[in-house]
Design a protein around this motif. Sequence first.
Motif, PDB file in Angstrom:
ATOM      1  N   LEU A 116       0.865  -1.462   0.094  1.00 42.62           N
ATOM      2  CA  LEU A 116       0.019   0.027  -0.040  1.00 42.62           C
ATOM      3  C   LEU A 116       0.859   1.089  -0.003  1.00 42.62           C
ATOM      4  O   LEU A 116       1.998   1.184   0.566  1.00 42.62           O
ATOM      5  N   PHE A 117       0.325   2.282  -0.687  1.00 42.83           N
ATOM      6  CA  PHE A 117       0.957   3.553  -0.521  1.00 42.83           C
ATOM      7  C   PHE A 117       0.751   4.287   0.878  1.00 42.83           C
ATOM      8  O   PHE A 117       1.316   5.282   1.181  1.00 42.83           O
ATOM      9  N   ALA A 118      -0.102   3.792   1.661  1.00 45.57           N
ATOM     10  CA  ALA A 118      -0.198   4.428   3.071  1.00 45.57           C
ATOM     11  C   ALA A 118       0.661   4.548   3.734  1.00 45.57           C
ATOM     12  O   ALA A 118       1.603   3.533   3.825  1.00 45.57           O
ATOM     13  N   LYS A 119       1.234   5.581   4.524  1.00 42.73           N
ATOM     14  CA  LYS A 119       2.196   5.867   5.513  1.00 42.73           C
ATOM     15  C   LYS A 119       2.136   5.173   6.825  1.00 42.73           C
ATOM     16  O   LYS A 119       2.927   4.754   7.467  1.00 42.73           O
ATOM     17  N   VAL A 120       0.651   4.917   7.277  1.00 50.20           N
ATOM     18  CA  VAL A 120       0.499   4.363   8.452  1.00 50.20           C
ATOM     19  C   VAL A 120      -0.666   3.340   8.244  1.00 50.20           C
ATOM     20  O   VAL A 120      -1.652   3.657   7.591  1.00 50.20           O
ATOM     21  N   SER A 121      -0.378   2.219   8.782  1.00 48.69           N
ATOM     22  CA  SER A 121      -1.460   1.169   8.736  1.00 48.69           C
ATOM     23  C   SER A 121      -1.677   0.801  10.215  1.00 48.69           C
ATOM     24  O   SER A 121      -1.028   0.547  10.990  1.00 48.69           O
ATOM     25  N   VAL A 122      -3.023   0.234  10.231  1.00 52.69           N
ATOM     26  CA  VAL A 122      -3.358  -0.130  11.625  1.00 52.69           C
ATOM     27  C   VAL A 122      -3.892  -1.481  11.689  1.00 52.69           C
ATOM     28  O   VAL A 122      -4.827  -1.644  10.823  1.00 52.69           O
ATOM     29  N   ILE A 123      -3.451  -2.380  12.679  1.00 56.69           N
ATOM     30  CA  ILE A 123      -4.003  -3.647  12.855  1.00 56.69           C
ATOM     31  C   ILE A 123      -4.890  -3.704  14.084  1.00 56.69           C
ATOM     32  O   ILE A 123      -4.184  -3.351  15.122  1.00 56.69           O
ATOM     33  N   PHE A 124      -6.110  -4.008  14.059  1.00 53.87           N
ATOM     34  CA  PHE A 124      -6.772  -4.066  15.259  1.00 53.87           C
ATOM     35  C   PHE A 124      -7.075  -5.653  15.811  1.00 53.87           C
ATOM     36  O   PHE A 124      -7.034  -6.567  14.989  1.00 53.87           O
ATOM     37  N   GLN A 163       9.540  -7.787   9.449  1.00 55.28           N
ATOM     38  CA  GLN A 163       8.602  -6.938   8.451  1.00 55.28           C
ATOM     39  C   GLN A 163       8.243  -5.527   8.824  1.00 55.28           C
ATOM     40  O   GLN A 163       8.264  -4.582   8.247  1.00 55.28           O
ATOM     41  N   VAL A 164       8.006  -5.313  10.323  1.00 56.21           N
ATOM     42  CA  VAL A 164       7.771  -3.879  10.736  1.00 56.21           C
ATOM     43  C   VAL A 164       9.039  -3.069  10.412  1.00 56.21           C
ATOM     44  O   VAL A 164       9.024  -1.774  10.233  1.00 56.21           O
ATOM     45  N   TYR A 165      10.012  -3.525  10.940  1.00 49.52           N
ATOM     46  CA  TYR A 165      11.239  -2.901  10.911  1.00 49.52           C
ATOM     47  C   TYR A 165      11.710  -2.529   9.242  1.00 49.52           C
ATOM     48  O   TYR A 165      12.186  -1.335   9.049  1.00 49.52           O
ATOM     49  N   GLU A 166      11.504  -3.434   8.368  1.00 49.15           N
ATOM     50  CA  GLU A 166      11.742  -3.125   6.953  1.00 49.15           C
ATOM     51  C   GLU A 166      10.502  -2.065   6.238  1.00 49.15           C
ATOM     52  O   GLU A 166      10.911  -1.316   5.876  1.00 49.15           O
ATOM     53  N   MET A 167       9.445  -2.131   6.794  1.00 51.27           N
ATOM     54  CA  MET A 167       8.450  -1.108   6.732  1.00 51.27           C
ATOM     55  C   MET A 167       8.958   0.230   7.092  1.00 51.27           C
ATOM     56  O   MET A 167       8.775   1.239   6.565  1.00 51.27           O
ATOM     57  N   ARG A 168       9.498   0.097   8.339  1.00 53.34           N
ATOM     58  CA  ARG A 168      10.186   1.463   8.818  1.00 53.34           C
ATOM     59  C   ARG A 168      11.096   2.213   8.108  1.00 53.34           C
ATOM     60  O   ARG A 168      11.241   3.373   7.980  1.00 53.34           O
ATOM     61  N   LEU A 169      11.772   1.290   7.410  1.00 51.15           N
ATOM     62  CA  LEU A 169      12.994   1.779   6.628  1.00 51.15           C
ATOM     63  C   LEU A 169      12.281   2.246   5.327  1.00 51.15           C
ATOM     64  O   LEU A 169      13.015   3.425   4.769  1.00 51.15           O
ATOM     65  N   GLN A 170      11.054   1.913   5.142  1.00 46.99           N
ATOM     66  CA  GLN A 170      10.468   2.585   3.713  1.00 46.99           C
ATOM     67  C   GLN A 170       9.708   3.858   4.133  1.00 46.99           C
ATOM     68  O   GLN A 170       8.938   4.428   3.421  1.00 46.99           O
ATOM     69  N   GLY A 171       9.749   4.464   5.622  1.00 48.87           N
ATOM     70  CA  GLY A 171       9.025   5.260   5.848  1.00 48.87           C
ATOM     71  C   GLY A 171       7.529   5.007   6.359  1.00 48.87           C
ATOM     72  O   GLY A 171       6.561   5.880   6.165  1.00 48.87           O
ATOM     73  N   LYS A 172       7.137   3.717   6.491  1.00 48.25           N
ATOM     74  CA  LYS A 172       5.857   3.541   6.746  1.00 48.25           C
ATOM     75  C   LYS A 172       5.511   3.057   8.199  1.00 48.25           C
ATOM     76  O   LYS A 172       6.896   2.546   8.768  1.00 48.25           O
ATOM     77  N   ASN A 173       4.498   3.220   8.794  1.00 50.34           N
ATOM     78  CA  ASN A 173       4.689   2.644  10.124  1.00 50.34           C
ATOM     79  C   ASN A 173       3.301   1.704  10.451  1.00 50.34           C
ATOM     80  O   ASN A 173       2.215   1.864   9.596  1.00 50.34           O
ATOM     81  N   ILE A 174       3.478   0.762  11.267  1.00 50.95           N
ATOM     82  CA  ILE A 174       2.270  -0.226  11.554  1.00 50.95           C
ATOM     83  C   ILE A 174       1.935   0.086  12.940  1.00 50.95           C
ATOM     84  O   ILE A 174       2.929  -0.158  13.850  1.00 50.95           O
ATOM     85  N   GLU A 175       0.644   0.412  13.315  1.00 50.46           N
ATOM     86  CA  GLU A 175       0.179   0.371  14.683  1.00 50.46           C
ATOM     87  C   GLU A 175      -0.595  -0.731  14.876  1.00 50.46           C
ATOM     88  O   GLU A 175      -1.668  -1.291  14.100  1.00 50.46           O
ATOM     89  N   LEU A 176      -0.308  -1.295  16.125  1.00 48.95           N
ATOM     90  CA  LEU A 176      -0.983  -2.520  16.429  1.00 48.95           C
ATOM     91  C   LEU A 176      -1.885  -2.083  17.746  1.00 48.95           C
ATOM     92  O   LEU A 176      -1.300  -1.488  18.680  1.00 48.95           O
ATOM     93  N   VAL A 177      -3.225  -2.214  17.655  1.00 52.85           N
ATOM     94  CA  VAL A 177      -4.049  -1.741  18.878  1.00 52.85           C
ATOM     95  C   VAL A 177      -4.954  -2.805  19.005  1.00 52.85           C
ATOM     96  O   VAL A 177      -5.504  -3.727  18.471  1.00 52.85           O
ATOM     97  N   CYS A 178      -4.916  -3.088  20.552  1.00 55.37           N
ATOM     98  CA  CYS A 178      -5.784  -4.054  21.295  1.00 55.37           C
ATOM     99  C   CYS A 178      -7.235  -3.471  21.387  1.00 55.37           C
ATOM    100  O   CYS A 178      -7.346  -2.276  21.805  1.00 55.37           O
ATOM    101  N   ILE A 179      -8.218  -4.235  21.047  1.00 54.59           N
ATOM    102  CA  ILE A 179      -9.555  -3.583  21.114  1.00 54.59           C
ATOM    103  C   ILE A 179     -10.323  -4.757  22.175  1.00 54.59           C
ATOM    104  O   ILE A 179      -9.642  -5.966  22.261  1.00 54.59           O
TER     105      ILE A 179
END
Length: 107
Positions: A25-33, A59-75
């Motif tokens: 994805l081109f998104a800079k931030v993605s969220v996993i709930f 995977q998270v580290y490699e995405m950060r190198l690309q300027g992307k961020n993954i947020e993991l959220v507990c619901i």
Amino acid sequence: MSPESSVYTGELHAIAEAIKLFTNLFAKVSVIFTDFLSSLQSIKQPYPKHPILKSIKTQVYEMRLQGKNIELVCIPSHIGIPGNEKADVAAKEPSADPSAMCGPTKT
């Protein structure tokens, strides 16, 4: 993933697969709930031993190198959320289609 895998392993697989989808994805931030707190706590470990956890952290580290961020959220668990209770019931039912199972199958 084999049918004998734990719920914990299944949740980690789901998180890993979601991260793989986000890499395209081109998104800079993605969220996993998720409502599986132990998987999120495990991901925070600095030196995990579980191979799926290692993969997620890589995977998270490699995405950060690309300027992307993954947020993991507990619901909260699905209790009381319309539609999710049905999803929980469906997820607990075995598949009627043996080809839907991952891993080796007998022919």
